[in-house]
Scaffold this motif. Structure first.
Motif, mmCIF file in Angstrom:
data_model
loop_
_atom_site.group_PDB
_atom_site.id
_atom_site.type_symbol
_atom_site.label_atom_id
_atom_site.label_comp_id
_atom_site.label_asym_id
_atom_site.label_seq_id
_atom_site.Cartn_x
_atom_site.Cartn_y
_atom_site.Cartn_z
ATOM 1 N N LEU A 1 -49.862 92.807 12.576
ATOM 2 C CA LEU A 1 -51.137 93.422 12.930
ATOM 3 C C LEU A 1 -52.167 92.317 12.995
ATOM 4 O O LEU A 1 -52.243 91.474 12.099
ATOM 5 N N ILE A 2 -52.920 92.327 14.055
ATOM 6 C CA ILE A 2 -54.035 91.396 14.176
ATOM 7 C C ILE A 2 -55.294 92.225 14.393
ATOM 8 O O ILE A 2 -55.322 93.127 15.224
ATOM 9 N N GLU A 3 -56.280 91.962 13.572
ATOM 10 C CA GLU A 3 -57.594 92.560 13.770
ATOM 11 C C GLU A 3 -58.509 91.419 14.153
ATOM 12 O O GLU A 3 -58.629 90.437 13.415
ATOM 13 N N TYR A 4 -59.102 91.541 15.327
ATOM 14 C CA TYR A 4 -59.962 90.454 15.751
ATOM 15 C C TYR A 4 -61.144 90.965 16.558
ATOM 16 O O TYR A 4 -61.118 92.049 17.109
ATOM 17 N N ALA A 5 -62.168 90.173 16.524
ATOM 18 C CA ALA A 5 -63.344 90.389 17.353
ATOM 19 C C ALA A 5 -63.566 89.095 18.116
ATOM 20 O O ALA A 5 -63.382 88.003 17.568
ATOM 21 N N MET A 6 -63.915 89.225 19.378
ATOM 22 C CA MET A 6 -64.194 88.046 20.184
ATOM 23 C C MET A 6 -65.246 88.419 21.219
ATOM 24 O O MET A 6 -65.095 89.420 21.917
ATOM 25 N N PHE A 7 -66.299 87.612 21.254
ATOM 26 C CA PHE A 7 -67.372 87.892 22.205
ATOM 27 C C PHE A 7 -68.224 86.639 22.409
ATOM 28 O O PHE A 7 -68.269 85.767 21.543
ATOM 29 N N PRO A 8 -68.901 86.562 23.548
ATOM 30 C CA PRO A 8 -69.775 85.415 23.781
ATOM 31 C C PRO A 8 -71.074 85.567 23.015
ATOM 32 O O PRO A 8 -71.557 86.683 22.790
ATOM 33 N N THR A 9 -71.625 84.454 22.598
ATOM 34 C CA THR A 9 -72.916 84.494 21.909
ATOM 35 C C THR A 9 -74.054 84.035 22.806
ATOM 36 O O THR A 9 -75.202 83.997 22.365
#
Length: 98
Positions: free
Chosen positions: A4-12
């Motif tokens: 299981l991978i929980e991740y958040a990814m977004f540009p700043t």
């Protein structure tokens, strides 16, 4: 194996709303046929290998990289050597105790 991978990814560097960039990542997960759950604070996905989970992170970054100069990400992993469908089982286990 279940990872299981929980991740958040977004540009700043793209302002207050980054949902269009997150949507790119979700489209990637759907195209890759990855079992996932979108949450308000990130995305949870399940793969059969650690390499598969890390590949998702790399491919997600590649979705943002062409037009984002700065990308933020958090990553958590739950690796179980013997098991499958851990994402579903963990939720069902808690619900059975309510």
């Amino acid at each position: 194996m279940s990872v299981l991978i929980e991740y958040a990814m977004f540009p700043t560097d793209k302002g207050i709303s980054v949902s269009q960039y997150v949507a790119r990542i979700i489209k990637l997960l759907e195209a890759e046929k990855v079992n996932y759950q979108l949450t308000p604070m990130g995305t949870i996905a399940e793969t059969d290998t650690l390499e598969g989970a890390l590949s998702i992170v790399q491919k997600s970054y590649e979705q943002l990289s062409p037009d984002c100069d700065r990308v933020y990400s958090t990553i958590k992993l739950d690796i179980k050597k013997h098991g499958e469908k851990m994402m579903q089982q963990k939720v069902e286990s808690v619900k059975s105790k309510l």
